[in-house]
Design a protein around this motif. Structure first.
Motif, PDB file in Angstrom:
ATOM      1  N   VAL A  22      45.875  45.087  46.633  1.00  0.00           N
ATOM      2  CA  VAL A  22      45.161  45.188  47.502  1.00  0.00           C
ATOM      3  C   VAL A  22      45.069  43.369  48.405  1.00  0.00           C
ATOM      4  O   VAL A  22      44.746  42.270  47.834  1.00  0.00           O
ATOM      5  CB  VAL A  22      43.540  44.973  47.262  1.00  0.00           C
ATOM      6  N   SER A  29      37.532  49.712  51.102  1.00  0.00           N
ATOM      7  CA  SER A  29      36.119  49.479  50.946  1.00  0.00           C
ATOM      8  C   SER A  29      35.489  49.841  49.631  1.00  0.00           C
ATOM      9  O   SER A  29      34.112  49.728  49.394  1.00  0.00           O
ATOM     10  CB  SER A  29      35.615  50.536  51.930  1.00  0.00           C
ATOM     11  N   LEU A  84      43.733  42.534  42.678  1.00  0.00           N
ATOM     12  CA  LEU A  84      43.123  41.996  43.910  1.00  0.00           C
ATOM     13  C   LEU A  84      43.809  40.763  44.362  1.00  0.00           C
ATOM     14  O   LEU A  84      43.656  39.837  43.330  1.00  0.00           O
ATOM     15  CB  LEU A  84      41.730  41.932  43.410  1.00  0.00           C
ATOM     16  N   SER A  97      43.295  39.352  47.151  1.00  0.00           N
ATOM     17  CA  SER A  97      42.425  39.636  48.696  1.00  0.00           C
ATOM     18  C   SER A  97      41.936  38.228  49.015  1.00  0.00           C
ATOM     19  O   SER A  97      41.121  38.195  49.875  1.00  0.00           O
ATOM     20  CB  SER A  97      41.685  40.579  48.515  1.00  0.00           C
ATOM     21  N   GLN A 123      38.077  37.398  49.829  1.00  0.00           N
ATOM     22  CA  GLN A 123      37.556  38.321  49.867  1.00  0.00           C
ATOM     23  C   GLN A 123      37.373  39.201  48.342  1.00  0.00           C
ATOM     24  O   GLN A 123      36.944  40.180  48.116  1.00  0.00           O
ATOM     25  CB  GLN A 123      37.838  39.774  50.724  1.00  0.00           C
ATOM     26  N   THR A 124      38.339  38.532  47.498  1.00  0.00           N
ATOM     27  CA  THR A 124      38.288  38.959  46.064  1.00  0.00           C
ATOM     28  C   THR A 124      37.020  39.040  45.356  1.00  0.00           C
ATOM     29  O   THR A 124      36.739  40.010  44.683  1.00  0.00           O
ATOM     30  CB  THR A 124      39.388  38.041  45.446  1.00  0.00           C
ATOM     31  N   LEU A 172      35.341  42.367  46.288  1.00  0.00           N
ATOM     32  CA  LEU A 172      36.130  43.474  46.080  1.00  0.00           C
ATOM     33  C   LEU A 172      35.748  43.757  44.372  1.00  0.00           C
ATOM     34  O   LEU A 172      35.460  44.690  43.882  1.00  0.00           O
ATOM     35  CB  LEU A 172      37.462  43.333  46.363  1.00  0.00           C
TER      36      LEU A 172
END
Ligand SMILES: Cc1cc2nc3c(=O)[nH]c(=O)nc-3n(C[C@H](O)[C@H](O)[C@H](O)COP(=O)(O)OP(=O)(O)OC[C@H]3O[C@@H](n4cnc5c(N)ncnc54)[C@H](O)[C@@H]3O)c2cc1C
Length: 371
Positions: A9, A175, A201, A203, A206-207, A210
């Motif tokens: 991700v 999501s 992850l 990301s 945003q990790t 998530l």
């Protein structure tokens, strides 16, 4: 016969490096899900100086140093232009206190085996004749340091990964995670579900959000920063990859500057972790004006303001790497200095994900340290 499906991700520099390394394993099928376009996160806003200069303590310095040295091999493996600029980092100081600190830092780094040294003003000017450094009480050269054009690197990694069978989905936002028996069974996006054996992850900021979907606590600090761009100018830096110039007066911070192949410059201020939220044209113009004082040859360059970039910044400042305890097939790859660390994390995390190894170098950086 690819029988282990890894979903990554995030397609920043870390997700892209991982996609490249994992896709070289014949039994691993890789899917990359990116909510924007590859490189749209911190990687696209980065100053992208790969170094171990300001990294403390020694163990963290060593991690960064290993990765810095791995850039050379990775560039050789990829065998395509990834925008690496060799030549090292040069800096100088114009106040007695900061000059003393620089000499002390260089001594410390030399003790740790870092290839850096104090240089004379004449040596500086021989390396970069366009430079007007002003008062120079101490100057140094860190020869192994480089900078990287992150968009090129990400593009090349994802291209190699795709050629080896990986599938990259841009504009696809994750999501939810479907969790069964303490494992992620599938990754949900707004309109699809991707079954998986392992989820990574990568990301960025945003990790945290998530990971919380899997009851995992990965706290971060908010760390906004700005690196402005300029219009292209002629080649002004002939040798050096990155320059750190001292403040022109006490109201200002240090300036850092690099030049890309297309002739444009990237300029930031303060340290690599410096907080800055001013994305105005006025700020960009002021930064460029200070750079012009040191490099009059860029007189015609114009400043292009860039939006604020947010560094992925774990609460204690150190990387978060490894499988989580709560959800056993969820792998976290979150870090500042991701440009420096991408070669090492890409290769070593692949050993952990593909071979079940536990790499000792990552021991201080496991996700469970946050409880
Ligand atoms: C101003 C600034 C200066 C920096 N200077 C340096 C430097 O000189 N040297 C250095 O080594 N490092 C530097 N860094 C840090 C470095 O850029 C980062 O550590 C690195 O880019 C992190 O890469 P990443 O792939 O982990 O994260 P990112 O590049 O942020 O990538 C994460 C990706 O995940 C995607 N994503 C997020 N949520 C989802 C979701 N729900 N679904 C799908 N995709 C999602 C995002 O869109 C993003 O593309 C700097 C950073 C900044 C902002």
């Amino acid at each position: 016969m690819r029988n282990t499906h890894v979903v990554i991700v995030g397609a920043g520099i870390i997700g892209a490096a991982l996609a490249y390394h994992l896709s070289q394993r014949t039994r691993i099928a890789v899917t990359v899900l990116e909510r924007d376009i590859p490189g749209a996160g911190a990687s696209g806003h980065s100053f992208a100086w790969a170094n171990a200069f300001g990294k403390d303590p020694r163990e963290y310095h060593a991690l960064n140093r290993r990765s810095l040295d791995m850039w050379y091999r990775l560039a050789h493996q990829l065998d395509t232009d990834i925008g690496i600029h060799y030549g090292g980092e040069m800096r100088w100081e114009n106040s007695p206190e900061r000059a003393a600190q620089l000499r002390q830092r260089i001594r410390q780094l030399q003790t740790w085996g870092y290839p850096c040294r104090i240089i004379t003003r004449d040596e500086m000017l021989a390396l970069e004749p366009h430079l007007c450094p002003g008062t120079t009480l101490a100057a140094s050269l860190s020869e192994a340091d480089i900078h990287v054009e992150t968009d090129k690197f990400i593009d090349v990694c994802l291209r190699h990964a795709s050629e080896s069978g990986a599938v990259v989905h841009p504009r696809t936002t994750v999501s939810a995670l479907v969790i069964r028996n303490s494992r992620v069974a599938a990754v949900k996006t707004t309109d699809a579900e991707f079954p998986c054996d392992v989820v990574v992850l990568a990301s960025g900021v945003q990790t945290t959000e998530l990971a919380s979907l899997a009851d995992t606590y990965i706290p971060q600090q908010r760390s906004p920063g700005i690196v402005i761009k300029t219009t292209p100018c002629g080649e002004v830096l002939h040798h050096i990859a990155v320059i750190h110039a001292p403040p022109t007066d006490e109201n200002h911070q240090h300036l850092h500057l690099r030049q890309l192949v297309d002739g444009s410059l990237r300029i930031g201020q303060g340290t690599q972790e410096g907080i800055n939220r001013d994305a105005s044209q006025q700020h960009a113009d002021a930064l460029l004006a200070r750079a012009k004082a040191y490099l009059p040859a860029i007189a015609d360059a114009e400043a292009i303001p860039t939006p604020v970039g947010y560094r992925p910044m774990p609460l204690d400042g150190f990387p978060v790497l490894g499988f989580t305890e709560v959800v056993q097939n969820l792998y976290i790859a979150l870090m500042h200095s991701g440009v420096t660390l991408a070669p090492l994390v890409g290769e070593m995390a692949t050993l952990e994900i593909a071979d079940g190894a536990r790499v000792d170098w990552f021991a201080p950086y496991r996700p469970e340290r946050f409880g």
